[in-house]
Write a protein that holds these residues in place. Structure first.
Motif, PDB file in Angstrom:
ATOM      1  N   UNK B 163       0.842  -1.199   0.000  1.00 49.34           N
ATOM      2  CA  UNK B 163       0.000   0.000   0.000  1.00 49.34           C
ATOM      3  C   UNK B 163       0.882   1.255   0.000  1.00 49.34           C
ATOM      4  N   UNK B 164       1.900   1.254   0.870  1.00 49.39           N
ATOM      5  CA  UNK B 164       2.806   2.409   0.909  1.00 49.39           C
ATOM      6  C   UNK B 164       3.474   2.615  -0.443  1.00 49.39           C
ATOM      7  N   UNK B 167       0.931   4.048  -2.984  1.00 49.94           N
ATOM      8  CA  UNK B 167       0.528   5.420  -2.644  1.00 49.94           C
ATOM      9  C   UNK B 167       1.681   6.405  -2.828  1.00 49.94           C
ATOM     10  N   UNK B 168       2.884   5.982  -2.463  1.00 52.75           N
ATOM     11  CA  UNK B 168       4.044   6.863  -2.689  1.00 52.75           C
ATOM     12  C   UNK B 168       4.256   7.089  -4.179  1.00 52.75           C
ATOM     13  N   UNK B 171       1.297   9.440  -5.589  1.00 50.31           N
ATOM     14  CA  UNK B 171       1.368  10.831  -5.122  1.00 50.31           C
ATOM     15  C   UNK B 171       2.691  11.500  -5.495  1.00 50.31           C
ATOM     16  N   UNK B 172       3.649  10.712  -5.960  1.00 52.79           N
ATOM     17  CA  UNK B 172       4.956  11.259  -6.325  1.00 52.79           C
ATOM     18  C   UNK B 172       4.976  11.954  -7.673  1.00 52.79           C
ATOM     19  N   UNK B 173       3.936  11.769  -8.472  1.00 51.63           N
ATOM     20  CA  UNK B 173       3.921  12.410  -9.797  1.00 51.63           C
ATOM     21  C   UNK B 173       3.339  13.816  -9.679  1.00 51.63           C
ATOM     22  N   UNK B 174       4.162  14.789  -9.989  1.00 54.93           N
ATOM     23  CA  UNK B 174       3.760  16.180  -9.771  1.00 54.93           C
ATOM     24  C   UNK B 174       2.862  16.715 -10.885  1.00 54.93           C
ATOM     25  N   UNK B 176       0.380  15.248 -12.554  1.00 59.14           N
ATOM     26  CA  UNK B 176      -0.963  14.694 -12.761  1.00 59.14           C
ATOM     27  C   UNK B 176      -1.935  15.300 -11.751  1.00 59.14           C
ATOM     28  N   UNK B 177      -3.169  15.419 -12.183  1.00 55.90           N
ATOM     29  CA  UNK B 177      -4.172  16.018 -11.301  1.00 55.90           C
ATOM     30  C   UNK B 177      -4.879  14.977 -10.457  1.00 55.90           C
ATOM     31  N   UNK B 210      -6.574  13.431   0.608  1.00 49.27           N
ATOM     32  CA  UNK B 210      -5.734  14.257   1.501  1.00 49.27           C
ATOM     33  C   UNK B 210      -4.567  14.873   0.735  1.00 49.27           C
ATOM     34  N   UNK B 211      -4.152  14.197  -0.331  1.00 46.66           N
ATOM     35  CA  UNK B 211      -3.081  14.711  -1.178  1.00 46.66           C
ATOM     36  C   UNK B 211      -3.611  15.663  -2.251  1.00 46.66           C
ATOM     37  N   UNK B 212      -4.875  16.034  -2.086  1.00 45.83           N
ATOM     38  CA  UNK B 212      -5.541  16.961  -3.019  1.00 45.83           C
ATOM     39  C   UNK B 212      -5.510  16.468  -4.463  1.00 45.83           C
ATOM     40  N   UNK B 213      -5.738  15.182  -4.616  1.00 47.55           N
ATOM     41  CA  UNK B 213      -5.809  14.613  -5.963  1.00 47.55           C
ATOM     42  C   UNK B 213      -7.270  14.343  -6.309  1.00 47.55           C
TER      43      UNK B 213
END
Lengths: 267, 388
Positions: B163-164, B167-168, B171-174, B176-177, B210-213
């Motif tokens: 899962x980590x 998720x990492x 969320x690591x791709x800057x 993409x929306x 939470x990561x605003x995606x």
């Protein structure tokens, strides 16, 4: 260019480099760094740093004036701007209020966004690598171990730890988890610096955390303090710590825009 | 929260329904619609919606997939994985160009599918898809939001390390929306009744939010109601079961395999359940007020006439579902707290209705609302997580 410089004094060494403060007839005060290339990796790192600094047109970084390699002797020389000011380590106590800390933090984010936008991670943010200019603006130095995400990694996969200053490193650096290095790695180091400015001590210091582990072990176990006997907790600082000092990058701010939005609310 | 039609076989039902005001847009399925036909569709059917590029299996040319310019077999005959090393940039360009030509709402970065992801899965996905797609979109200065397709395997929900990792990575791709998130469903029951799975799915969606995606949940079934409390940006409505539950079989050529025709079923927003038509027939005989257990729609009068021949290939039950479920999702409160309370209330009401029905008609485990106690418990557990 070095021939046109007059050496003023020797400065504290940086890594394997000999560093001199000098005066150049046209440019003014400069720093001359000289050293030996130990390996292909160190050559590549130096080249990357030099190329980056020479293309950056930003007051947040020292300007690069000259770079040369002598293939026969394997020596390199770099001439860059001398940054007037004091290293953050020396002036940490001058940032007394949360507002002052956040103002500095805001400037650092602005400066770092210049390299983050180029897909580069500093990887060695610490008070020693930030010079506070007389006008209060920070200058970020030493991109020697910066990670260029668009270029091939220079770090050996088998190394137990990635390049870093361990007590300011994110868990993924300490574990040499190369795939996880991105701007959120720098957010972690910035989180430590901000908390250290606020508390006056390193937040992972075992004396504060109250255990027998080292700072690095406490980083790996996510054990830090947000208050001490002499410094009460501050809600905003706690919130910032919660969004920067998490073990998993996905639990930190996703990008500097989110970080900016958070700071904008505070100052 | 938006509702997209997850289109597939008989996508015309979705288009008709959308033109009738149901849903916010359509997700197109290349295996079911010819590339030129899709290009020729009216723009109003495409500007609010997107394409699922369906490169899950690079070599399977199921249906009309090979009519798409970016299909690997069209880039190089006998395309094999090593060819990606030389073709990924071309593939990205062709795939982006095709999506831009159609003027979809979002640009989608595809994902490959493996039964068991290799250890290099994420780094390869970055190299072969994410980077070339984002680079091309940036270089062409295309101003559209980018969604990354992600298939979430059960183990990515249950295993902390996996899962980590995912998720990492997401969320690591800057650039993409958001994500076009597909929760792989390997359950044999028609409704998911696994407490841990559902709770972990909610937590997974919450991390992304939470990561605003943006989170667009593909292939949703009625669990979309439950997932709504994690505040995703959209869920889907689909006709056949394989459009409401992701399985790779849908993309494999199974010409020789035997397909079993399912029983026709009808969705009830009061019962939060699809009910097998055979039980509806029994209810009709045994319960004078049976119709009150089902929603009204323009299709209901026909379906409830004695002459109606229930069959899984008839459009009415699906169009009824599109209408009812879209309305149900749209009526949810906009706040997380409000949704949680409303859903708990709806579940309790549904359980009360099932008790009444089962005084007269016994239902099997695929029609009896037996997933609802799990839903209720999952909501409570998730609510607790939110207060931590």
């Amino acid at each position: 260019m070095i021939r046109d410089c007059t050496i003023i004094k020797e400065l504290p060494q940086g890594g394997q480099k000999i560093v001199h403060l000098a005066e150049h007839s046209k440019v003014g005060k400069v720093v001359i760094k000289e050293g030996t290339i130990k390996s292909f990796t160190s050559l590549e790192r130096i080249k990357r740093e030099v190329e980056l600094l020479s293309e950056l047109e930003s007051d947040f970084y020292p300007k690069q004036h000259h770079f040369n390699i002598d293939v026969k002797t394997k020596k390199f020389e770099i001439v860059e701007d001398y940054i007037e000011g004091k290293v953050l380590r020396e002036v940490m106590t001058e940032f007394k209020t949360t507002k002052e800390i956040f103002t500095l933090f805001n400037s650092l984010i602005k400066g770092l966004s210049v390299i983050w936008d180029k897909n580069i991670v500093h990887r060695d943010l610490k008070p020693e690598n930030i010079i506070i200019r007389p006008n209060g603006m920070p200058c970020i130095i030493d991109l020697g171990i910066a990670r260029f995400l668009d270029l091939e990694s220079l770090t050996k996969t088998i190394s137990p730890m990635g390049p870093c200053t361990p007590i300011y490193a994110a868990p993924e650096q300490l574990a040499n988890n190369k795939n996880l290095i991105d701007p959120r790695t720098d957010f972690f180091s910035l989180g430590i610096i901000v908390l250290e400015l606020y508390l006056g001590v390193h937040p992972y210091d075992p004396a504060c955390v109250g255990n027998q582990f080292s700072i690095v072990e406490n980083i790996m176990q996510n054990k830090y303090v947000v208050e001490t006997d002499t410094k009460k907790r501050d809600g905003v600082i706690v919130e910032l710590a919660n969004k920067t000092l998490q073990t998993q990058p996905y639990e930190r701010f996703r990008n500097y825009k989110m970080l900016n939005a958070f700071i904008a609310k505070q100052i | 929260m938006k509702v997209y039609h997850q289109t597939g076989f008989r996508y015309k039902w979705n288009i008709e329904s959308f033109l009738n005001g149901v849903g916010n847009g359509l997700i197109y399925s290349p295996i079911n619609i010819d590339a030129d036909k899709l290009l020729a569709l009216d723009v109003k059917l495409k500007h609010s919606g997107f394409l699922d590029p369906q490169l899950y299996l690079l070599y399977e040319a199921k249906g009309t997939l090979d009519t798409y310019p970016y299909f690997p077999g069209n880039i190089k005959p006998d395309f094999a994985t090593p060819d990606l090393d030389n073709s990924h940039i071309q593939l990205a360009q062709l795939c982006v160009d095709y999506q831009v030509q159609n003027n979809f709402e979002y640009l989608i970065i595809p994902s490959r599918y493996y039964t068991d992801n290799p250890t290099t899965f994420f780094s390869q996905s970055t190299d072969y898809f994410v980077t070339p797609f984002c680079d091309y979109i940036r270089n062409k200065n295309i101003q559209k939001k980018i969604l990354l397709s992600v298939i979430v395997k059960t183990i990515m929900l249950s295993d902390e390390e996996k899962r980590n990792e995912v998720l990492n990575w997401i969320t690591g791709h800057q650039n993409i929306e958001g994500v076009y998130l597909i929760l792989e469903n390997n359950f044999t029951s028609k409704q998911i009744k696994d407490f841990d799975y559902l709770l972990n799915a909610l937590k997974f969606i919450k991390v992304l939010k939470d990561n605003q995606m943006e989170v667009h949940l593909g292939y949703s079934n009625t669990e979309a109601l439950l997932y709504s409390i994690a505040m995703p940006d959209s869920v889907t409505i689909g006709s056949y079961e394989n459009l409401r539950s992701f399985g790779i079989k849908r993309f494999q050529d199974m010409e020789k395999s035997q397909m079993r025709a399912p029983n026709a079923r009808l969705y009830s927003s009061y019962l939060l359940q699809w009910v097998d038509y055979e039980y509806i027939q029994a209810m009709k005989k045994l319960m004078p007020d049976y119709a009150n257990y089902f929603d009204d729609s323009e299709y209901r009068p026909l379906m409830f006439t004695p002459e109606f021949k229930w069959h899984f290939a008839k459009s009415e039950p699906y169009k009824h579902y599109f209408y009812v479920f879209d309305r149900q999702i749209k009526s949810l409160p906009s706040t997380q707290e409000g949704r949680i309370e409303e859903l708990k209330c709806k579940i309790k009401n549904a359980l009360t209705l099932f008790k009444k029905i089962e005084n007269e008609v016994l239902l099997d485990e695929n029609s009896d609302g037996s997933h609802l106690p799990t839903w209720f418990n999952v909501i409570n557990a998730f609510q607790k997580e939110l207060t931590k």
